[in-house]
Design an enzyme around this catalytic site. Structure first.
Site, PDB file in Angstrom:
ATOM      1  N   CYS A  91      16.246 -58.660 -52.034  1.00  0.00           N
ATOM      2  CA  CYS A  91      15.146 -58.895 -50.962  1.00  0.00           C
ATOM      3  C   CYS A  91      14.225 -59.493 -52.309  1.00  0.00           C
ATOM      4  CB  CYS A  91      14.423 -57.713 -50.512  1.00  0.00           C
ATOM      5  SG  CYS A  91      13.223 -58.202 -49.353  1.00  0.00           S
ATOM      6  N   HIS A 206      18.941 -55.027 -47.617  1.00  0.00           N
ATOM      7  CA  HIS A 206      18.559 -53.935 -48.542  1.00  0.00           C
ATOM      8  C   HIS A 206      19.571 -52.818 -48.555  1.00  0.00           C
ATOM      9  CE1 HIS A 206      14.470 -54.269 -49.781  1.00  0.00           C
ATOM     10  NE2 HIS A 206      14.421 -54.868 -48.564  1.00  0.00           N
ATOM     11  N   GLU A 208      20.406 -50.548 -50.511  1.00  0.00           N
ATOM     12  CA  GLU A 208      20.013 -49.173 -51.105  1.00  0.00           C
ATOM     13  C   GLU A 208      19.291 -48.391 -49.921  1.00  0.00           C
ATOM     14  OE1 GLU A 208      18.192 -51.808 -51.151  1.00  0.00           O
ATOM     15  OE2 GLU A 208      16.020 -51.375 -51.256  1.00  0.00           O
TER      16      GLU A 208
END
Lengths: 244, 82
Positions: A91, A206, A208
């Site tokens: 990002c 994302h 994560e």
């Protein structure tokens, strides 16, 4: 031998702890460790891979990532990348790597002019990179996006495609890239790219945030990027990725 | 001396913000609007120096930080001082 990922932290980073959590906690059984690196540091120390996390570094002043690209730590990041070290920009991290010239192209305001926060599917393709090499090419994985400036543009997208540098492409739940699956107007539905040698990767979604089942129905497909890098760094031939 | 830097989107680069403003102007009854492009204007106060030198410095500033040359063009105006 353990594997250590450095996670960069700028003023305004807000996904740094999440990224560190994945490498230092979620993957701890695979002997993976993480260390936070402050933007004012000038050396990375002993790290095997780098994660440039999401957020709003330096308030996204001027352009997203423009200030962070010139932070003191970035000289060491550029050196690490040039020597072939694996670097993942997520990002705002993707925006920073583009502004720093480690990745080609640019990210600007979404075509809908809105902040888009939702789960998307991305097809994994292109040349093998540390973060994708263990994921079978053509798999599509579900990850959340959360950004206002994610519209990818490139002055010569044909060459980028021909070089296999497009590594993530927005697609529908069946794996087909379509206009309706493009959340921000990115050229050719591009969600993530790599540099010509493949060791530097950036993506808007994302991974994560899609690593632990306890966090909800979005799945854990994002973990496959980190597992892939771990396999790459430990010379393991493991295959990862759940497909959805 | 004062420098003015005008940053504009390159021809062909999509400008969703400009499009939105253009549509709204149309709704307000400004029928003559064909398109709108939105850019940035930066003012830089500089120590008095040779004009040529200042221009060189400004060009470096633009290329290094102020402008993303992948999608943006720029124009520098220098007030030669009084």
């Amino acid at each position: 031998m353990s594997t250590t990922f450095g996670v960069l932290r700028f003023p305004g980073s807000n996904c740094d702890d999440d990224a560190l959590h994945i490498v230092s906690q979620v993957l701890s059984e695979s002997d993976c460790k993480g260390r936070m690196l402050w933007h004012k540091d000038s050396a990375l120390g002993d790290v095997d891979g780098l994660i440039v996390p999401g957020g709003f570094s330096y308030g996204d002043y001027l352009r997203a990532g423009a200030m962070a690209a010139h932070a003191p730590i970035m000289a060491a990041v550029v050196e690490f990348a040039k020597s072939g070290g694996p670097v993942l920009g997520i990002c705002n991290g993707f925006q920073i790597l583009c502004e720093a010239g480690l990745l080609e192209g640019s990210l600007s305001r979404n075509d809908g002019l809105r902040f888009v926060c939702k789960d998307v599917y991305c097809r994994v393709e292109g040349k093998p990179t540390p973060f994708t090499q263990a994921i079978p090419v053509g798999r599509h994985i579900r990850m959340p996006i959360a950004h206002s400036e994610g519209r990818y543009a490139h002055p010569d997208v044909e060459t980028l495609e021909a070089n296999g540098q497009v590594v993530f492409r927005y697609c529908d739940s069946e794996g087909t890239p379509s206009e309706s699956a493009n959340p921000n107007g990115s050229v050719n539905n591009i969600a993530g790219v790599c540099n010509p040698s493949g060791n530097v990767v950036g993506l808007m979604p994302h991974p994560e945030r899609a690593c632990e089942a306890i966090l909800g129905g979005g799945g854990v497909a994002g973990l496959s990027l980190f597992e892939s890098a771990l396999a790459f760094l430990t010379n393991s031939s493991a295959r990862v990725g759940t497909g959805k | 001396m004062k420098a003015k830097v005008y940053v504009t989107l390159k021809t062909g680069v999509l400008d969703p913000q400009g499009q939105a403003v253009s549509r709204t102007l149309g709704k307000l009854g400004f029928d003559g609007v064909e398109s709108v492009r939105i850019g940035k204007y930066v003012e830089i106060e500089m120590a008095d120096q040779d004009l040529g030198q200042a221009e060189k410095e400004l060009t470096k500033m633009c290329e290094k930080l102020i402008v993303n040359t992948v999608i943006e063009d720029y124009r520098i105006e220098l007030d030669g001082g009084e």
